[in-house]
Write an enzyme that holds these catalytic residues in place. Structure first.
Site, mmCIF file in Angstrom:
data_model
loop_
_atom_site.group_PDB
_atom_site.id
_atom_site.type_symbol
_atom_site.label_atom_id
_atom_site.label_comp_id
_atom_site.label_asym_id
_atom_site.label_seq_id
_atom_site.Cartn_x
_atom_site.Cartn_y
_atom_site.Cartn_z
ATOM 1 N N THR A 32 -7.496 -70.708 -18.780
ATOM 2 C CA THR A 32 -8.430 -71.431 -17.914
ATOM 3 C C THR A 32 -8.689 -70.627 -16.639
ATOM 4 O O THR A 32 -7.773 -69.970 -16.139
ATOM 5 C CB THR A 32 -7.819 -72.804 -17.548
ATOM 6 O OG1 THR A 32 -7.633 -73.535 -18.764
ATOM 7 C CG2 THR A 32 -8.702 -73.603 -16.613
ATOM 8 N N ASP A 85 -4.724 -65.383 -20.773
ATOM 9 C CA ASP A 85 -4.992 -66.222 -19.607
ATOM 10 C C ASP A 85 -4.898 -65.399 -18.325
ATOM 11 O O ASP A 85 -4.261 -64.342 -18.302
ATOM 12 C CB ASP A 85 -3.990 -67.388 -19.567
ATOM 13 C CG ASP A 85 -4.455 -68.537 -18.674
ATOM 14 O OD1 ASP A 85 -5.548 -68.444 -18.085
ATOM 15 O OD2 ASP A 85 -3.714 -69.531 -18.583
ATOM 16 N N GLY A 86 -5.493 -65.900 -17.288
ATOM 17 C CA GLY A 86 -5.433 -65.266 -15.975
ATOM 18 C C GLY A 86 -4.199 -65.694 -15.211
ATOM 19 O O GLY A 86 -3.302 -66.347 -15.758
ATOM 20 N N ALA A 87 -4.147 -65.326 -13.928
ATOM 21 C CA ALA A 87 -3.025 -65.708 -13.068
ATOM 22 C C ALA A 87 -3.493 -65.677 -11.622
ATOM 23 O O ALA A 87 -4.479 -65.015 -11.284
ATOM 24 C CB ALA A 87 -1.859 -64.755 -13.260
ATOM 25 N N ASP A 88 -2.750 -66.390 -10.779
ATOM 26 C CA ASP A 88 -3.038 -66.345 -9.345
ATOM 27 C C ASP A 88 -2.231 -65.252 -8.657
ATOM 28 O O ASP A 88 -2.662 -64.696 -7.652
ATOM 29 C CB ASP A 88 -2.740 -67.716 -8.724
ATOM 30 C CG ASP A 88 -3.635 -68.787 -9.342
ATOM 31 O OD1 ASP A 88 -4.866 -68.639 -9.257
ATOM 32 O OD2 ASP A 88 -3.105 -69.728 -9.959
ATOM 33 N N LYS A 98 0.699 -69.552 -11.543
ATOM 34 C CA LYS A 98 -0.517 -70.031 -12.174
ATOM 35 C C LYS A 98 -0.759 -71.484 -11.740
ATOM 36 O O LYS A 98 0.129 -72.119 -11.201
ATOM 37 C CB LYS A 98 -0.395 -69.964 -13.707
ATOM 38 C CG LYS A 98 -0.404 -68.520 -14.216
ATOM 39 C CD LYS A 98 -0.373 -68.422 -15.740
ATOM 40 C CE LYS A 98 -1.366 -69.266 -16.449
ATOM 41 N NZ LYS A 98 -2.749 -69.106 -15.966
ATOM 42 N N GLY A 101 -6.271 -73.479 -11.116
ATOM 43 C CA GLY A 101 -7.304 -74.319 -11.751
ATOM 44 C C GLY A 101 -6.740 -75.635 -12.260
ATOM 45 O O GLY A 101 -7.408 -76.355 -13.014
ATOM 46 N N GLU A 107 -1.257 -74.778 -19.937
ATOM 47 C CA GLU A 107 -1.086 -73.318 -20.028
ATOM 48 C C GLU A 107 0.358 -72.985 -20.404
ATOM 49 O O GLU A 107 0.615 -72.124 -21.239
ATOM 50 C CB GLU A 107 -1.455 -72.668 -18.687
ATOM 51 C CG GLU A 107 -2.955 -72.743 -18.403
ATOM 52 C CD GLU A 107 -3.341 -72.356 -16.991
ATOM 53 O OE1 GLU A 107 -2.453 -72.262 -16.120
ATOM 54 O OE2 GLU A 107 -4.545 -72.149 -16.754
HETATM 55 C C1 5RP Z 1 -5.700 -72.053 -13.946
HETATM 56 C C2 5RP Z 1 -4.989 -70.760 -13.782
HETATM 57 C C3 5RP Z 1 -5.827 -69.532 -13.685
HETATM 58 O O1 5RP Z 1 -5.430 -68.642 -14.683
HETATM 59 C C4 5RP Z 1 -5.635 -68.910 -12.330
HETATM 60 O O2 5RP Z 1 -5.948 -69.881 -11.342
HETATM 61 C C5 5RP Z 1 -6.533 -67.684 -12.142
HETATM 62 O O3 5RP Z 1 -7.866 -68.081 -12.085
HETATM 63 P P1 5RP Z 1 -9.047 -67.043 -11.903
HETATM 64 O O4 5RP Z 1 -9.123 -66.225 -13.153
HETATM 65 O O5 5RP Z 1 -10.266 -67.912 -11.675
HETATM 66 O O6 5RP Z 1 -8.740 -66.194 -10.690
HETATM 67 O O7 5RP Z 1 -3.795 -70.666 -13.721
HETATM 68 O O8 5RP Z 1 -4.819 -73.146 -13.880
#
Ligand code: 5RP
Length: 229
Positions: A32, A85-88, A98, A101, A107
């Site tokens: 997400t 998946d992405g990460a913060d 994470k 979002g 996740e």
């Molecule tokens: C959502 C997440 C996302 O992977 C994280 O927030 C990164 O988002 P983005 O790719 O928009 O920078 O953990 O819950």
């Protein structure tokens, strides 16, 4: 390259990697966020090369379906070949924060099931120590104040993400002032033990298996560092 171009580049690297791992029976886990969205849009034209997907949020499921990509319920499958998946934030051990979002619980469930967890991020997410990004915690609504008090005892400063309800009907507390997090595994366990916490956004007990990081110099592939720091 701006941040959006970096996200596109790293999403394409992940598409190439995933296509080398899947076959016609494979289930692909999809994360997400904006980077995961780039991945969804880019993998759409290869949808005939795998069976279906599992989505970590209603938002991602909707985006996948809009491309005509099948989305299965996790309970309907016995295996997820790979999860992207992405990460913060990410550190050299591929421990992550994470949940920016608010999808952290689903996740974490999909990472638990997946055979391999591929994290994709632009270079702004790479840190020496986690905790600069406020740590998201999904909490049962009636436990909000109690959990917040317990998080203060751990040295954090929890802030209620008002007007956000997760896909599971819960609330999010974002915990500030934890930087630098020393042992992410220890903190992940401690927060998990607070009654009323559903999930916390530390992905340290089960970190990513590989991280593709988009930098101005190109994609850097990271595997978990084993040294302590
Ligand atoms: C959502 C997440 C996302 O992977 C994280 O927030 C990164 O988002 P983005 O790719 O928009 O920078 O953990 O819950």
């Amino acid at each position: 390259m701006d941040q959006n171009q970096l996200k596109q580049t790293v999403a394409q690297a992940a598409v190439d990697y995933v296509l080398g791992k899947v076959d016609a029976d494979s289930i692909v886990g999809i994360g997400t966020g904006s980077t995961a969205n780039c991945f969804i849009d880019l993998i759409a034209k290869h949808k005939h090369l795998f069976l279906a997907t599992i989505a970590s949020s209603e938002g991602s499921a909707e985006r996948l379906r809009s491309h005509g990509i099948p989305v299965y319920e996790l309970n309907a499958v016995s295996e997820v070949t790979i999860y992207v998946d992405g990460a913060d934030e990410a550190n050299a051990r591929l421990e992550l924060i994470k949940g920016g979002g608010a999808a952290l619980t689903r996740e974490k469930i999909v990472t638990a099931v997946a055979n391999e967890f591929v994290c994709i991020a632009d270079e702004s997410k790479w840190v020496s120590h986690l905790g600069g990004f406020p740590l998201p915690i999904e909490v049962i609504p009636m436990a909000r104040s109690y959990v917040a008090r317990e998080l203060v005892k751990l040295g954090g400063d929890p802030v209620w993400r008002e007007n956000v309800v997760t896909d599971n009907g819960n609330i999010i507390l974002d915990v500030h002032h934890l930087h630098p997090i020393g042992s992410a595994c220890e903190l992940e366990e401690k927060i998990n033990h607070i009654t009323g916490v559903v999930t916390n956004g530390l992905f340290a007990l089960k970190p990513a298996d590989v991280l593709f990081l988009a930098t101005q110099q190109g994609i850097i592939t990271h595997y978990p560092a084993t040294q302590r720091f």
